[in-house]
Design a protein around this motif. Structure first.
Motif, PDB file in Angstrom:
ATOM      1  N   VAL A  54       0.849  -1.196   0.000  1.00  0.00           N
ATOM      2  CA  VAL A  54       0.000   0.000   0.000  1.00  0.00           C
ATOM      3  C   VAL A  54       0.883   1.245   0.000  1.00  0.00           C
ATOM      4  CG1 VAL A  54      -1.660   1.355   1.344  1.00  0.00           C
ATOM      5  CG2 VAL A  54      -1.991  -1.114   1.086  1.00  0.00           C
ATOM      6  N   ALA A  55       1.884   1.261   0.852  1.00  0.00           N
ATOM      7  CA  ALA A  55       2.801   2.409   0.909  1.00  0.00           C
ATOM      8  C   ALA A  55       3.497   2.598  -0.439  1.00  0.00           C
ATOM      9  CB  ALA A  55       3.833   2.207   2.023  1.00  0.00           C
ATOM     10  N   LYS A  60       5.002   6.160  -0.824  1.00  0.00           N
ATOM     11  CA  LYS A  60       5.355   6.567   0.539  1.00  0.00           C
ATOM     12  C   LYS A  60       6.123   5.435   1.213  1.00  0.00           C
ATOM     13  CE  LYS A  60       1.288   9.414   1.512  1.00  0.00           C
ATOM     14  NZ  LYS A  60       0.230   9.664   2.483  1.00  0.00           N
ATOM     15  N   ARG A  61       6.590   5.713   2.406  1.00  0.00           N
ATOM     16  CA  ARG A  61       7.160   4.672   3.257  1.00  0.00           C
ATOM     17  C   ARG A  61       6.064   4.190   4.196  1.00  0.00           C
ATOM     18  NH1 ARG A  61      11.575   8.169   5.965  1.00  0.00           N
ATOM     19  NH2 ARG A  61       9.706   9.436   6.015  1.00  0.00           N
ATOM     20  N   ALA A  62       6.192   2.990   4.707  1.00  0.00           N
ATOM     21  CA  ALA A  62       5.175   2.431   5.617  1.00  0.00           C
ATOM     22  C   ALA A  62       4.952   3.341   6.817  1.00  0.00           C
ATOM     23  CB  ALA A  62       5.569   1.025   6.060  1.00  0.00           C
ATOM     24  N   MET A  63       5.994   3.969   7.306  1.00  0.00           N
ATOM     25  CA  MET A  63       5.836   4.850   8.468  1.00  0.00           C
ATOM     26  C   MET A  63       5.012   6.091   8.144  1.00  0.00           C
ATOM     27  SD  MET A  63       9.797   6.016   8.675  1.00  0.00           S
ATOM     28  CE  MET A  63       9.840   7.557   9.542  1.00  0.00           C
ATOM     29  N   ASP A  64       4.902   6.432   6.857  1.00  0.00           N
ATOM     30  CA  ASP A  64       4.107   7.585   6.446  1.00  0.00           C
ATOM     31  C   ASP A  64       2.611   7.268   6.406  1.00  0.00           C
ATOM     32  OD1 ASP A  64       6.429   9.113   6.146  1.00  0.00           O
ATOM     33  OD2 ASP A  64       6.695   8.440   4.078  1.00  0.00           O
ATOM     34  N   GLY A  78       1.864  10.465  22.326  1.00  0.00           N
ATOM     35  CA  GLY A  78       2.657  11.653  22.602  1.00  0.00           C
ATOM     36  C   GLY A  78       3.199  12.287  21.330  1.00  0.00           C
ATOM     37  N   GLU A  79       3.703  13.495  21.489  1.00  0.00           N
ATOM     38  CA  GLU A  79       4.174  14.263  20.330  1.00  0.00           C
ATOM     39  C   GLU A  79       5.521  13.807  19.795  1.00  0.00           C
ATOM     40  OE1 GLU A  79       3.914  18.516  20.404  1.00  0.00           O
ATOM     41  OE2 GLU A  79       2.173  18.433  21.741  1.00  0.00           O
ATOM     42  N   ASN A  80       6.353  13.259  20.614  1.00  0.00           N
ATOM     43  CA  ASN A  80       7.713  12.924  20.191  1.00  0.00           C
ATOM     44  C   ASN A  80       7.934  11.417  20.075  1.00  0.00           C
ATOM     45  OD1 ASN A  80       8.487  15.678  20.156  1.00  0.00           O
ATOM     46  ND2 ASN A  80       8.663  15.617  22.382  1.00  0.00           N
ATOM     47  N   HIS A  81       6.918  10.696  19.702  1.00  0.00           N
ATOM     48  CA  HIS A  81       7.034   9.240  19.566  1.00  0.00           C
ATOM     49  C   HIS A  81       7.819   8.898  18.299  1.00  0.00           C
ATOM     50  CE1 HIS A  81       5.764   5.107  20.376  1.00  0.00           C
ATOM     51  NE2 HIS A  81       5.632   4.983  19.065  1.00  0.00           N
ATOM     52  N   GLU A  82       8.917   8.184  18.471  1.00  0.00           N
ATOM     53  CA  GLU A  82       9.740   7.765  17.328  1.00  0.00           C
ATOM     54  C   GLU A  82       9.080   6.566  16.660  1.00  0.00           C
ATOM     55  OE1 GLU A  82      12.668   9.036  16.135  1.00  0.00           O
ATOM     56  OE2 GLU A  82      12.403  10.705  17.524  1.00  0.00           O
ATOM     57  N   LEU A  83       8.994   6.597  15.334  1.00  0.00           N
ATOM     58  CA  LEU A  83       8.329   5.540  14.593  1.00  0.00           C
ATOM     59  C   LEU A  83       9.117   5.230  13.327  1.00  0.00           C
ATOM     60  CD1 LEU A  83       5.672   3.903  14.806  1.00  0.00           C
ATOM     61  CD2 LEU A  83       4.615   5.635  13.371  1.00  0.00           C
ATOM     62  N   ALA A  88       5.616   1.116  12.465  1.00  0.00           N
ATOM     63  CA  ALA A  88       4.342   1.573  11.894  1.00  0.00           C
ATOM     64  C   ALA A  88       3.480   0.384  11.476  1.00  0.00           C
ATOM     65  CB  ALA A  88       4.601   2.489  10.702  1.00  0.00           C
ATOM     66  N   ILE A  89       4.085  -0.603  10.857  1.00  0.00           N
ATOM     67  CA  ILE A  89       3.345  -1.797  10.430  1.00  0.00           C
ATOM     68  C   ILE A  89       2.782  -2.525  11.645  1.00  0.00           C
ATOM     69  CG2 ILE A  89       3.606  -4.097   9.409  1.00  0.00           C
ATOM     70  CD1 ILE A  89       5.577  -2.727   7.396  1.00  0.00           C
ATOM     71  N   LYS A  90       3.601  -2.704  12.667  1.00  0.00           N
ATOM     72  CA  LYS A  90       3.127  -3.366  13.890  1.00  0.00           C
ATOM     73  C   LYS A  90       2.010  -2.565  14.543  1.00  0.00           C
ATOM     74  CE  LYS A  90       7.360  -5.851  14.763  1.00  0.00           C
ATOM     75  NZ  LYS A  90       8.596  -5.966  15.507  1.00  0.00           N
TER      76      LYS A  90
END
Length: 133
Positions: A54-55, A60-64, A78-83, A88-90
């Motif tokens: 799909v990405a 796009k990338r999966a995280m997008d 939260g605002e600063n969550h690293e992904l 993102a897939i999980k």
């Protein structure tokens, strides 16, 4: 697990039936004059390869696929969550609420559907047969 196979005569809709706007988009997609493969991620687990595909279709990338600036995401993570892409897939597999907007796919074309009328781009144009006085 769901695997993605696309067909020009079929619309694939990946959505979350627990969200009202997604149910409205599903109803609109169902009214198209095409076969509909509706994948409700609140009930079915979608394979990571499908999310990656799909990405790719969206360039796009999966995280997008995760809207990290959306209020639902910020409230939960939260605002600063690293992904990253794997995260993102999980997240999409375990937390269907993070699919903010459904994705519609037809053949090799995909689109994030924010408003139900955006589904029109997947419908066959039939207004040519309407006799307008």
């Amino acid at each position: 697990m769901i695997s993605l196979a696309t067909n020009p005569r079929q619309i694939v809709l990946i959505y979350n039936s627990e969200q009202k706007s997604h149910r409205e988009i599903f109803a609109y997609a169902k009214s198209a004059d095409k076969d509909l493969l509706a994948i409700d991620i609140s009930k079915e687990k979608v394979a990571g390869t499908v999310w990656t595909e799909v990405a790719d279709l969206l360039d796009k990338r999966a995280m997008d696929l995760i809207h990290t600036t959306h209020s639902s995401f910020i409230k939960k993570y939260g605002e600063n969550h690293e992904l990253d892409c794997n995260g993102a897939i999980k997240m999409l597999q375990k937390d269907p609420e993070m699919l903010i907007y459904p994705y519609a796919i037809q053949d090799r074309r995909a689109k994030e559907i924010k408003l139900y009328n955006e589904m029109l781009s997947f419908f066959d144009p039939d207004t040519a047969e309407i006799n307008i006085p």
